[in-house]
Design an enzyme around this catalytic site. Structure first.
Site, PDB file in Angstrom:
ATOM      1  N   ARG A  75       0.846  -1.194   0.000  1.00  0.00           N
ATOM      2  CA  ARG A  75       0.000   0.000   0.000  1.00  0.00           C
ATOM      3  C   ARG A  75       0.883   1.246   0.000  1.00  0.00           C
ATOM      4  NH1 ARG A  75      -2.984   0.698   4.813  1.00  0.00           N
ATOM      5  NH2 ARG A  75      -4.062   2.384   3.770  1.00  0.00           N
ATOM      6  N   ARG A  88      -1.418   5.221  13.140  1.00  0.00           N
ATOM      7  CA  ARG A  88      -0.337   4.898  14.080  1.00  0.00           C
ATOM      8  C   ARG A  88      -0.873   5.066  15.485  1.00  0.00           C
ATOM      9  NH1 ARG A  88       4.575   8.098  11.894  1.00  0.00           N
ATOM     10  NH2 ARG A  88       3.929   9.670  13.400  1.00  0.00           N
ATOM     11  N   LYS A  91       3.758  -6.643  11.793  1.00  0.00           N
ATOM     12  CA  LYS A  91       2.915  -6.996  10.648  1.00  0.00           C
ATOM     13  C   LYS A  91       3.172  -8.432  10.189  1.00  0.00           C
ATOM     14  CE  LYS A  91       1.388  -4.939   6.400  1.00  0.00           C
ATOM     15  NZ  LYS A  91       0.958  -3.659   5.877  1.00  0.00           N
TER      16      LYS A  91
HETATM   17  C1  BTN Z   1       0.398  -3.755   2.360  1.00  0.00           C
HETATM   18  O1  BTN Z   1       1.178  -2.823   2.084  1.00  0.00           O
HETATM   19  O2  BTN Z   1       0.091  -4.018   3.513  1.00  0.00           O
HETATM   20  C2  BTN Z   1      -0.202  -4.579   1.245  1.00  0.00           C
HETATM   21  C3  BTN Z   1       0.708  -5.683   0.816  1.00  0.00           C
HETATM   22  C4  BTN Z   1       0.094  -6.553  -0.259  1.00  0.00           C
HETATM   23  C5  BTN Z   1       1.092  -7.557  -0.806  1.00  0.00           C
HETATM   24  C6  BTN Z   1       0.449  -8.522  -1.765  1.00  0.00           C
HETATM   25  S1  BTN Z   1       1.503  -9.879  -2.161  1.00  0.00           S
HETATM   26  C7  BTN Z   1       0.397 -10.388  -3.393  1.00  0.00           C
HETATM   27  C8  BTN Z   1      -0.100  -9.143  -4.096  1.00  0.00           C
HETATM   28  N1  BTN Z   1       0.800  -8.744  -5.148  1.00  0.00           N
HETATM   29  C9  BTN Z   1       1.410  -7.592  -4.884  1.00  0.00           C
HETATM   30  O3  BTN Z   1       2.256  -7.054  -5.627  1.00  0.00           O
HETATM   31  N2  BTN Z   1       0.993  -7.101  -3.709  1.00  0.00           N
HETATM   32  C10 BTN Z   1       0.005  -7.964  -3.099  1.00  0.00           C
END
Ligand code: BTN
Length: 319
Positions: free
Chosen positions: A113, A314, A178
């Site tokens: 994100r 946060r 996380k």
């Molecule tokens: C976050 O930042 O919390 C979201 C992370 C999401 C990661 C997943 S892995 C599968 C899918 N492909 C990606 O490139 N991102 C999501």
């Protein structure tokens, strides 16, 4: 290459003779192939005279047949891809019909994100993108990412991660670290017919951060919490089942019907937080979420509601 890895995934020693016979090459050619595997997937393979070869860290490799058998969605399993979300969007553009699932053993440009990258080492975690058709307009999208978080929370708890919880809008944390994240990407017109790519990343068996990456936030993995390796094929089967169930509930009754359950899993209910949107920050107490999944904060004695993918929460130091 894959058959070699499959033999080695148990982390035990295998002789050059055994490996050579299994893949039909000479003993001498095996070491070259193993070195190529090390380089391609950033793996460590030990070679010990008289004993053979072994992977430094055992792997739980994904099995395309098992995944297809246990999935209500058509599955494409890739060894390496830039991002399963990006690949899912490419499949859509070339006419693939949802629902379908893209899963990879490794991402070379995993997306998080707010423009962040997502660490995606080979064979350790889950990189999963489910594509759905959305025909009910914005209503069908309301709260969707929170519902996906809820399905993921149940999957983690069923796998024994009792302390997992949610952080608005859709992070999964254990002990403040996380363990999983969700990235939704839309294609088409949300007011009309569109498609949503539900990208899910779960730190399953990761023990150390990949050599090439710094992970910019505290993290943990299922393996770190449980103290043992997790069978990723089984985890995916369980996630599929939870997602199918929660997505049906969401489609039939909307997010309002799951709001209370979501709040029960929310780690920061009643906590004092700072909500950041770019350079702006708002301080307040978390009241919960509304029927669309937006965050309800008490700010200076008044209730205010916030939504949007670029927001991040946060804990306020003194809460
Ligand atoms: C976050 O930042 O919390 C979201 C992370 C999401 C990661 C997943 S892995 C599968 C899918 N492909 C990606 O490139 N991102 C999501």
């Amino acid at each position: 290459m894959q058959s070699l890895l499959r033999l080695l995934q148990d982390g035990q020693f295998h002789s050059g003779e055994e490996l050579g016979a299994a893949v039909g090459v000479s003993r001498a050619a095996i070491w070259k192939r193993l070195q190529a595997l090390e380089a391609e997937f950033d793996l460590q393979i030990h070679k010990v005279r008289g004993r053979g070869y072994r992977l430094e860290t055992p792997l739980s490799l994904l099995n395309g047949n098992l995944l297809s058998d246990s999935s209500p969605f058509a599955v494409t399993l890739l060894q390496q891809v830039d991002s399963t979300n990006a690949e899912a969007l490419r499949h859509l553009a070339s006419g693939a019909v949802p629902p379908f699932l893209i899963i990879a053993e490794q991402q070379t440009a995993g997306r998080g994100r707010r423009g962040r990258s997502w660490a995606s080492p080979f064979g350790e975690n889950l990189y999963y993108s489910l594509v759905l058709r959305v025909s009910g307009g914005m209503r069908q999208l309301e709260g969707l990412s929170l519902v996906v978080g809820l399905a993921l929370l149940q999957t983690l708890r069923h796998a024994g991660i009792a302390d997992a919880g949610l952080k608005w809008p859709n992070d999964l944390l254990v002990g403040g670290r996380k363990i999983a994240g969700i990235l939704l990407e839309l294609s088409g017109d949300p007011a009309d017919v569109c498609h949503v790519v539900i990208g899910i990343g779960v730190n399953i068996n990761m023990r150390v951060a990949p050599r090439s990456e710094v992970i910019g936030q505290p993290w943990t993995s299922m393996r770190q919490v449980l103290g043992s390796q997790v069978d990723r094929n089984r985890f995916i089967a369980s996630l599929n089942a939870q997602l199918e169930r929660y997505l049906q509930l969401h489609q039939a009754h909307g997010f309002a019907s799951l709001r209370e359950q979501w709040e029960d899993g929310h780690l920061w209910q009643e906590r004092m937080v700072e909500l950041a949107a770019g350079a702006q920050a708002v301080h307040g107490r978390v009241l919960g979420v509304d029927d669309t999944g937006a965050l309800r904060l008490e700010v200076d004695g008044q209730e205010k509601v916030f939504s949007g993918g670029e927001l991040s929460l946060r804990l306020h130091d003194d809460s």
